[in-house]
Motif scaffolding. Structure first.
Motif, short mmCIF file in Angstrom:
data_model
loop_
_atom_site.label_atom_id
_atom_site.label_comp_id
_atom_site.label_asym_id
_atom_site.label_seq_id
_atom_site.Cartn_x
_atom_site.Cartn_y
_atom_site.Cartn_z
N VAL A 66 0.81 -1.22 0.00
CA VAL A 66 0.00 0.00 0.00
C VAL A 66 0.84 1.27 0.00
O VAL A 66 0.32 2.35 -0.19
CB VAL A 66 -0.95 0.03 1.23
N THR A 67 2.16 1.15 0.20
CA THR A 67 3.00 2.34 0.22
C THR A 67 2.99 3.07 -1.11
O THR A 67 3.27 4.26 -1.17
CB THR A 67 4.46 1.98 0.57
N LYS A 68 2.66 2.38 -2.18
CA LYS A 68 2.61 3.04 -3.49
C LYS A 68 1.50 4.07 -3.56
O LYS A 68 1.51 4.95 -4.41
CB LYS A 68 2.43 2.01 -4.61
N PHE A 69 0.52 3.93 -2.63
CA PHE A 69 -0.57 4.90 -2.60
C PHE A 69 -0.28 6.04 -1.63
O PHE A 69 -1.03 7.01 -1.58
CB PHE A 69 -1.88 4.22 -2.17
N ALA A 70 0.80 5.91 -0.87
CA ALA A 70 1.12 6.92 0.15
C ALA A 70 1.91 8.05 -0.48
O ALA A 70 3.14 8.07 -0.44
CB ALA A 70 1.90 6.28 1.30
N LYS A 71 1.26 8.99 -1.08
CA LYS A 71 1.89 10.12 -1.74
C LYS A 71 2.03 11.29 -0.77
O LYS A 71 1.31 11.40 0.21
CB LYS A 71 1.08 10.56 -2.97
N THR A 72 2.93 12.18 -1.06
CA THR A 72 3.11 13.34 -0.20
C THR A 72 1.96 14.33 -0.38
O THR A 72 1.58 15.02 0.55
CB THR A 72 4.44 14.03 -0.52
N GLU A 73 1.42 14.43 -1.60
CA GLU A 73 0.30 15.33 -1.81
C GLU A 73 -0.97 14.67 -1.28
O GLU A 73 -1.38 13.64 -1.77
CB GLU A 73 0.14 15.70 -3.30
N ILE A 92 -6.08 -5.63 1.30
CA ILE A 92 -4.97 -6.50 1.71
C ILE A 92 -5.22 -7.12 3.08
O ILE A 92 -5.06 -8.32 3.27
CB ILE A 92 -3.65 -5.69 1.71
N VAL A 93 -5.62 -6.31 4.05
CA VAL A 93 -5.87 -6.81 5.40
C VAL A 93 -7.04 -7.79 5.41
O VAL A 93 -6.98 -8.86 6.03
CB VAL A 93 -6.16 -5.65 6.37
N ALA A 121 -11.55 -4.05 8.44
CA ALA A 121 -11.23 -5.02 7.38
C ALA A 121 -10.81 -6.35 7.98
O ALA A 121 -11.15 -7.42 7.46
CB ALA A 121 -10.13 -4.46 6.49
N ALA A 122 -10.03 -6.31 9.07
CA ALA A 122 -9.60 -7.55 9.73
C ALA A 122 -10.80 -8.32 10.26
O ALA A 122 -10.89 -9.54 10.14
CB ALA A 122 -8.62 -7.24 10.85
N ALA A 123 -11.75 -7.59 10.86
CA ALA A 123 -12.94 -8.24 11.41
C ALA A 123 -13.80 -8.83 10.29
O ALA A 123 -14.30 -9.96 10.40
CB ALA A 123 -13.74 -7.24 12.23
N LEU A 124 -13.98 -8.07 9.21
CA LEU A 124 -14.82 -8.55 8.10
C LEU A 124 -14.12 -9.67 7.34
O LEU A 124 -14.76 -10.64 6.92
CB LEU A 124 -15.13 -7.39 7.16
N GLY A 125 -12.80 -9.55 7.16
CA GLY A 125 -12.06 -10.57 6.43
C GLY A 125 -12.03 -11.90 7.15
O GLY A 125 -11.86 -12.95 6.52
N GLY A 126 -12.21 -11.88 8.45
CA GLY A 126 -12.23 -13.12 9.21
C GLY A 126 -13.38 -14.03 8.84
O GLY A 126 -13.40 -15.20 9.21
#
Length: 257
Positions: free
Chosen positions: A66-73, A89-90, A131-136
């Motif tokens: 997900v770091t590819k989505f972490a932009k400075t702007e 992902i989670v 997401a963790a709760a739903l993904g379970g």
């Protein structure tokens, strides 16, 4: 005792089991019947498979996508994309590993992403937890409560499968992601002040890449074997244990761990 947690939770449960037996409420065979339940063995095997993913740093690497989505702007679109990427992902990892373990391992990863991108940690952590709760609910091993339902159905002689919860769990996860992407993000905290570190990320730079690759390959192979349980004639419990043995034999994870 669970609330006060003066003694370990597992010990509290054990004391209850022993107490019910000593007082004659249950006989010994009934008390210990679930200790050797085949679904407990399934969890044990998958705990090892999941632990290998965590120990080798492969889980962190997957979370780091997900770091590819972490932009400075800090635009609204980027923020929503970041939330969606985290939840996808989670949620997916929680379905095949432990939802609690997945959240615990990826919390420091997401905190680092938040600090790097300048977003509030709570703005990203809340979607992670949901997401963790739903993904379970994607599989029978995603959450401890799922296996209780499986046991009840098996005792009634009804068929069960690894993805028996998926027809309900998948739509729940998708709707949860859509909700946060379209509306839920409006209710997330917007404060961006710096806070203390929740947990220091572990350095996995000294872990050989082949171990990460094998841990992921074994997880995928085990999941495929579980999906085609009837076709290959190998139970999901046995598949999980075979995966665990392979990881120990290949020294991806040591026996003690």
């Amino acid at each position: 005792s669970f609330i006060l947690e003066k003694i370990p939770l597992g010990l509290t449960a054990t004391i209850c089991a022993l107490g019910l037996t000593l007082t004659g409420v249950l006989d010994a065979s009934t008390t210990f019947a679930q200790y050797v339940n085949s679904n407990v063995i399934l969890c044990v095997g998958m705990f090892v498979v999941g632990q290998a993913l965590f120990e080798t740093g492969m889980a962190n690497k997957i979370g780091g996508i997900v770091t590819k989505f972490a932009k400075t702007e800090k635009t609204l679109v980027i923020a929503i994309m970041l939330i969606v990427a985290i939840m996808v992902i989670v949620g997916t990892m929680s379905g095949f590993l432990s939802n609690t373990g997945t959240a615990a391992v990826l919390i420091p990863v997401v905190c680092g992403i938040a600090d790097e991108s300048g977003y509030s940690r709570s703005r990203l952590l809340m979607p992670l937890v949901f997401a963790a709760a739903l993904g379970g609910n994607l599989s029978i091993i995603g959450a401890p409560g799922n296996l209780m339902g499986v046991n009840a159905l098996q005792e009634m002689g009804l068929p069960t499968s690894f993805f028996m919860y998926a027809p309900v769990g998948v739509p729940m996860l998708i709707l949860g992601i859509i909700y946060f992407a379209c509306l839920g993000y409006r209710f997330l905290p917007k404060k961006t002040e710096t806070v203390g570190a929740v947990q220091t990320q572990t350095d996995f730079s000294n872990v050989p890449k082949w171990k990460q690759t094998v841990s992921l390959a074994v997880l995928v192979a085990v999941i495929i074997a579980m999906i085609f349980e009837d076709e290959i004639g190998v139970s999901i419990q046995l598949s999980s244990c075979i995966g665990a043995v392979i990881l120990v034999v290949t020294k991806v994870i040591d026996e003690k761990t």
